[in-house]
Write a protein that holds these residues in place. Structure first.
Motif, PDB file in Angstrom:
ATOM      1  N   ASP A  14       9.769  48.001  31.799  1.00 17.27           N
ATOM      2  CA  ASP A  14       8.803  48.844  31.100  1.00 17.27           C
ATOM      3  C   ASP A  14       7.819  49.461  32.086  1.00 17.27           C
ATOM      4  OD1 ASP A  14       9.921  48.241  28.610  1.00 17.27           O
ATOM      5  OD2 ASP A  14       8.621  46.498  28.328  1.00 17.27           O
ATOM      6  N   LEU A  15       7.329  48.642  33.009  1.00 16.70           N
ATOM      7  CA  LEU A  15       6.360  49.139  33.986  1.00 16.70           C
ATOM      8  C   LEU A  15       6.973  50.199  34.896  1.00 16.70           C
ATOM      9  CD1 LEU A  15       4.693  45.728  34.974  1.00 16.70           C
ATOM     10  CD2 LEU A  15       3.643  47.566  33.625  1.00 16.70           C
ATOM     11  N   LEU A  16       8.200  49.958  35.337  1.00 16.66           N
ATOM     12  CA  LEU A  16       8.844  50.901  36.256  1.00 16.66           C
ATOM     13  C   LEU A  16       9.172  52.215  35.564  1.00 16.66           C
ATOM     14  CD1 LEU A  16      11.210  48.436  38.166  1.00 16.66           C
ATOM     15  CD2 LEU A  16       9.118  49.497  39.023  1.00 16.66           C
ATOM     16  N   ARG A  17       9.713  52.135  34.367  1.00 11.35           N
ATOM     17  CA  ARG A  17      10.053  53.374  33.658  1.00 11.35           C
ATOM     18  C   ARG A  17       8.796  54.138  33.269  1.00 11.35           C
ATOM     19  NH1 ARG A  17      14.807  50.076  30.770  1.00 11.35           N
ATOM     20  NH2 ARG A  17      16.506  50.722  32.166  1.00 11.35           N
TER      21      ARG A  17
ATOM     22  N   PRO B 229      14.257  53.986  45.149  1.00 14.34           N
ATOM     23  CA  PRO B 229      12.978  54.614  45.503  1.00 14.34           C
ATOM     24  C   PRO B 229      13.194  55.897  46.299  1.00 14.34           C
ATOM     25  CG  PRO B 229      13.421  52.778  46.969  1.00 14.34           C
ATOM     26  CD  PRO B 229      14.510  52.763  45.942  1.00 14.34           C
ATOM     27  N   ARG B 230      12.287  56.840  46.109  1.00 17.75           N
ATOM     28  CA  ARG B 230      12.330  58.100  46.849  1.00 17.75           C
ATOM     29  C   ARG B 230      11.228  58.183  47.897  1.00 17.75           C
ATOM     30  NH1 ARG B 230      15.412  62.134  44.041  1.00 17.75           N
ATOM     31  NH2 ARG B 230      16.228  61.329  42.070  1.00 17.75           N
TER      32      ARG B 230
ATOM     33  N   THR C 153       4.731  50.947  44.079  1.00 18.83           N
ATOM     34  CA  THR C 153       4.655  50.811  42.625  1.00 18.83           C
ATOM     35  C   THR C 153       5.614  49.737  42.136  1.00 18.83           C
ATOM     36  OG1 THR C 153       4.049  53.142  42.377  1.00 18.83           O
ATOM     37  CG2 THR C 153       4.961  52.039  40.440  1.00 18.83           C
ATOM     38  N   THR C 154       6.817  49.722  42.695  1.00 19.32           N
ATOM     39  CA  THR C 154       7.810  48.721  42.300  1.00 19.32           C
ATOM     40  C   THR C 154       7.346  47.324  42.663  1.00 19.32           C
ATOM     41  OG1 THR C 154       9.601  50.335  42.596  1.00 19.32           O
ATOM     42  CG2 THR C 154      10.201  48.004  42.578  1.00 19.32           C
TER      43      THR C 154
ATOM     44  N   VAL D  76       5.603  47.615  53.350  1.00 20.16           N
ATOM     45  CA  VAL D  76       4.880  47.322  52.121  1.00 20.16           C
ATOM     46  C   VAL D  76       4.905  45.812  51.962  1.00 20.16           C
ATOM     47  CG1 VAL D  76       4.866  47.537  49.610  1.00 20.16           C
ATOM     48  CG2 VAL D  76       5.410  49.526  51.031  1.00 20.16           C
ATOM     49  N   THR D  77       3.738  45.216  51.817  1.00 22.84           N
ATOM     50  CA  THR D  77       3.648  43.763  51.689  1.00 22.84           C
ATOM     51  C   THR D  77       3.939  43.332  50.255  1.00 22.84           C
ATOM     52  OG1 THR D  77       1.290  43.834  51.189  1.00 22.84           O
ATOM     53  CG2 THR D  77       1.921  43.699  53.523  1.00 22.84           C
TER      54      THR D  77
END
Length: 987
Positions: A5-8, A41-42, A49-50, A166-167
């Motif tokens: 849900d968060l990703l979409r 990811p692009r 975000t992911t 990215v940590t």
């Protein structure tokens, strides 16, 4: 909210379909772990975000590049981040600084090509693992990959300047060779995170300085564990290099600054033969004295398999021996390099171990030798002599001076466990790749495997070595790290992991808190259900107690050659889309889950997921030869479609194109009327009614009268049987007349047979009962008690008779007929071998489209050899699928992909052709050239038979729309024999 849900909601491309999960449940290891979703990811912001969404919901993350990990460190239960699809660019190349900035998904060979283009060939990226044509820089960083030339250039860590990461809590930081800081100084959270991590790393070093110096960095290929010695004061607190080899367990790389090296001005390859790998290893230290760039080794099992699968000519340049070393020497002066090679050969002969050695000067021989080495992982899986071998103890390493002793003890260990190992690897760096005959399907076999792995770990440690020398620990070896490292070192590893990832979200189970190495084996627990097939698949492997279809699908071990963007033909649809779904590997993984009757891919033959996976397979057959393990997706697709549509209405194209031989019997009777009726408007209507694309013009139909005229040179009982296939009979009958005359030019008579069918259109559309019936009849009619060659002018039909016939019709007659089949190009080679030279006025140069099926079944050099034998230079060879591939390019939903596939090789070659003839022996290729040139007559391209025709005036006055070869380089000639008119057979 769930992570999906968060990703979409954040507009992140995420896929949790059963088919997608099946594709990403595997890498190139022994393991299968279905993820919960796959993210593409692009940008670095997409990654942040992911990561934040996963951290919020407690979902784990696995970073993935080419998916070629042999240790199981590119699979996991949470979200898989696939960087190869979009984050695959070269950001910049700085020739003056000898550096480049790249995204993690860039394929290593593509980076090297981009650097070469940007620096006029002066610089390159040095790490060159054998999987470099599909492995990514991000994956190489994760594993600290090395490659064939690591003797000269070391490991990936040696070429890593800085990493943008990215940590686990979503901060964007930059790790350098002297510390760590925020990429954006205005981002206070990231500034604080960098300060915390830097301070905690400094404390870790202070508390463990002695252990780091005593246990780490002891041999060139010590890849197991974390590379914490890079943090020592004498190494400048190099955080970037400390992260290399951490297998995605500490941070996610979103960009890398890498070092570039000069390209040597002169290079030379020595091929050295030995009686076995131990004797070869004994000479390594002598060879190292001559500063080689590479010392690579292979054993005889790989060579035998390569020759059996791809022909005896596939391995050229090997001297006598049962094990071989390739030694690359380089420098600025060619004369000095040659002199060094002579001195080295003389020195090795003095030692008495070298059986034979030679300089490999021929570029084609060098290419074939490196191809064997690069395909070693796949070739060693299913060997020609029988049996299967697998990773597990894949890349242990010792100091080079200890390699011979280690290998001798290792062979004894294999024998003690009744196992066989196939050996190849980086001898100059002391790193051996070994595929072993583990039986992972039975409890007893798994017990032997587990016991061997523990004994092998103890053995390599006794020899001062590392469990992993290149591929990392992952699921395969992390459990064994206590054998190699002290408790205090393991504690330091765990502390390093917590500094970066306190919640253990990043690739859990690798290096620290390891997953059990015998858990999640892909071959364990596969149901024993019988999958009845029409094709005889037993020859795919040698296991007799496993269902043949299951065994065939399990041939894919994930090495990923089908994801290469250059070289060979496989896999044209992947090259067009860049989607794992459209790779041979992706399709094989979905089929593997199908035979598991798993939750990811259910419903067996009725599965819509499998149908979707196979949709863009062009059935080009290239994988059957290009894939190191010989996966034949065209056959599996035909088998699946046959079952899938049993009792169902098929797509209309299956009836219009699948039944083409039947329709052509009707069209041959009304061809003149039909051709006049098919105006552009009515042609589009007919195409639409037949389920075909309206983007292509329909070909001109040939009449029975034309076939009789072109077959006039047929001789009953001739020296050669000329098989007139449906495509040639229905659309290109003038090829038959030309072929008869070419054979006559060589003193051979031809008996034309147009009363049979190879079943190809029914095979490609999965209508196997009809195909089998047609082929059984064909085998019976052609099995005439002679050994006369059966020459087929259409390569796809020749391939069907050569390969599909004996696999569908399991009779001695079918096998005898298949053994006699030749493509027309192969027949020309034979004719030339007998002393024939064409009497025709042939062009000096041609552009040639190598047909996929001829490439796969008769050999990739068949067309090139035929042209050379006739004194013609193939100055531009389009080795790649044309994109039409039978019915594929005529189907509306596939037209766009068809044209993208054409752009991979054929379309650029057509644009470069100018006045040169374009050779397209295959009808599909001919139709694609018509589309590309806008010339919808048959003169858009030509057949090899036309080029060699001694009497082109026979077809100079062909009917409208047929090729007119009375102009250009094939002008009429009065020379050459006139073929006699006798009886022919047709229906």
């Amino acid at each position: 909210m769930t992570v999906l849900d968060l990703l979409r909601g954040a507009d992140i491309e995420v896929d949790d379909s059963p088919r997608r999960l099946a594709e990403y449940s595997y890498d190139a290891s022994n393991y299968r772990v279905p993820p919960s979703a796959v993210v593409f990811p692009r940008t670095a912001d997409d990654v942040r975000t992911t990561v934040k969404a996963c951290a919020r919901t407690g979902v784990t993350i696995v970073s993935r590049g080419g998916g070629t990990s042999m240790a199981g460190n590119a699979i996991g239960t949470g979200v898989v981040l696939d960087f190869s699809r979009y984050m695959n660019k070269v950001i910049s190349v700085d020739a003056s600084e000898k550096s480049a900035v790249v995204q993690p998904g860039i394929v290593i060979s593509e980076l090297a090509a981009a650097v070469s283009a940007a620096t006029d060939g002066q610089l390159t990226y040095a790490p060159d693992p054998s999987s470099k044509t599909r492995a990514t820089v991000g994956g190489a960083i994760g594993n600290d990959a090395c490659g064939n030339h690591s003797v000269r250039y070391g490991r990936t860590a040696d070429h890593t300047i800085a990493l943008d990461i990215v940590t686990a809590d979503g901060h964007l930081l930059r790790a350098t060779r002297s510390g760590i800081h925020a990429v954006d100084p205005s981002d206070s959270g990231s500034v604080d995170a960098a300060a915390r991590i830097g301070a905690e790393l400094a404390a870790l070093v202070a508390d463990n300085m002695a252990d780091f110096r005593l246990e780490l960095g002891l041999i060139p290929r010590q890849v197991s564990g974390f590379h914490l010695s890079n943090l020592l004061p004498e190494n400048g607190f190099d955080v970037a290099r400390a992260l290399v080899g951490s297998e995605g367990t500490c941070a996610i790389v979103v960009a890398a600054t890498v070092a570039l090296v000069p390209v040597p001005k002169a290079a030379l390859l020595l091929s050295l033969g030995y009686s076995d790998v131990v004797e070869a290893a004994q000479d390594v230290m002598t060879i190292l004295e001559f500063s080689p760039a590479a010392i690579e080794g292979i054993d005889e099992k790989i060579v035998e398999t390569m020759q059996a699968r791809r022909g005896i000519d596939s391995v050229r340049g090997l001297p006598a021996g049962n094990a071989w070393l390739y030694v690359d020497l380089d420098g600025d002066d060619p004369a000095e390099v040659e002199e060094k090679a002579e001195r080295l050969l003389a020195r090795l002969k003095e030692s008495g171990r070298l059986k034979d050695g030679r300089v490999v000067a021929d570029p084609a021989e060098r290419k074939s030798l490196w191809r064997v080495r690069e395909d070693g992982a796949g070739l060693s899986t299913r060997l020609v002599g029988g049996g299967e071998s697998w990773p597990g103890w894949e890349d242990s390493a010792v100091a080079p001076q200890n390699l011979a002793a280690y290998l001798a003890d290792f062979r004894d260990l294999l024998a003690a466990h009744s196992l066989t190992g196939v050996m190849y690897g980086h001898f100059g760096a002391g790193c051996m790749h070994v595929r072993i005959t583990f039986d992972q399907r039975t409890e007893r076999g798994r017990g032997i495997m587990q016991a061997f792995l523990r004994d092998a770990a103890e053995l390599v440690v006794r020899h001062g070595g590392s469990l992993s020398g290149e591929h990392g620990d992952g699921r395969a070896r992390s459990e064994l790290l206590p054998i190699m490292y002290s408790p205090s070192m393991l504690s330091a590893f765990a502390r390093f992991k917590r500094i970066w990832d306190p919640a253990a979200l990043l690739n859990p189970g690798s290096i620290t808190d390891p997953a059990p190495m015998m858990k999640d084996l892909a071959l364990e627990g596969v149901p024993s259900r019988e999958w009845k097939t029409t094709f005889e698949l037993h020859q795919v492997g040698t296991t007799t107690d496993l269902d043949p279809f299951v065994h065939a699908t399990q041939a894919c071990v994930g090495v990923g050659r089908c994801r290469s963007s250059s070289g060979g033909v496989m896999c044209p649809s992947y090259r067009a889309t860049g989607d794992e779904k459209d790779s041979t590997r992706g399709r094989a993984r979905v089929l593997q889950d199908m035979v598991r009757t798993s939750t990811t891919v259910a419903d067996g033959w009725a599965s819509e997921d499998v149908k979707a996976s196979l949709d863009l397979c062009l059935s080009c057959k290239a994988c059957s030869s290009d894939c190191p393990v010989g996966v034949d997706m065209a056959t599996y697709k035909a088998e699946f479609l046959d079952h899938h549509y049993a009792g169902r209405i098929r797509p209309m194209a299956h009836y219009s194109l699948g039944w083409l031989p039947r329709w052509l019997k009707l069209t041959s009777r009304i061809a003149p009327l039909l051709n006049r009726a098919l105006t552009p408007r009515t042609g589009r209507l007919a195409a639409r009614l037949g389920g075909l694309t309206t983007e292509r013009s329909l070909p001109r139909f040939a009449s029975r009268k034309e076939l009789r005229q072109q077959s006039a040179g047929s001789t009953l009982g001739g020296d050669v049987v000329l098989f007139v296939d449906s495509f040639t009979k229905g659309f290109r009958p003038e090829v038959i007349g030309a072929a008869v005359r070419v054979l006559a030019d060589g003193g051979r008579t031809a008996e034309c047979r147009s009363d049979m069918c190879c079943g190809l259109t029914w095979i490609s559309t999965g209508q196997l009962a009809t195909a089998k019936k047609q082929l059984a009849r064909t085998a019976e009619m052609l099995d005439d008690g002679t050994d006369r060659p059966i020459v087929v002018t259409e390569p796809s039909c020749a391939a069907a008779l050569k390969k599909d016939l004996p696999e569908l019709v399991n009779t001695d007659a079918a096998r005898r007929v298949a053994a006699r089949i030749q493509s027309f190009a192969a027949a020309v080679i034979d004719q030339a071998a007998g002393g024939w030279t064409p009497s025709a006025k042939v062009p000096a140069e041609v552009t040639v489209q190598t047909h996929c099926h001829e490439y796969a079944v008769f050999g990739e050099a068949t067309q090139r050899k035929a042209l050379a034998a006739a004194g013609i230079s193939a100055v531009d060879e389009a080795t790649g699928c044309c994109g039409v591939a039978g019915n594929f390019g005529f189907e509306p939903e596939h037209f766009e992909i068809s044209m993208k596939v054409a752009e991979q090789a054929l379309a650029p070659a057509v644009r470069r052709a100018g006045d040169r003839p374009i050779l397209t022996d295959g009808f599909s290729c001919h139709m694609q050239v018509r589309e590309l040139t806008g010339d919808h007559s048959s003169a858009a391209s030509t057949h090899l038979a036309h080029v060699l025709d001694p009497n082109p005036q026979w077809h100079a006055k062909a009917p409208p729309g047929a090729p007119n070869h009375a102009t250009g380089p094939q002008a009429p000639s009065s020379s050459g024999p006139q073929a006699p008119t006798t009886t022919r057979r047709d229906t």
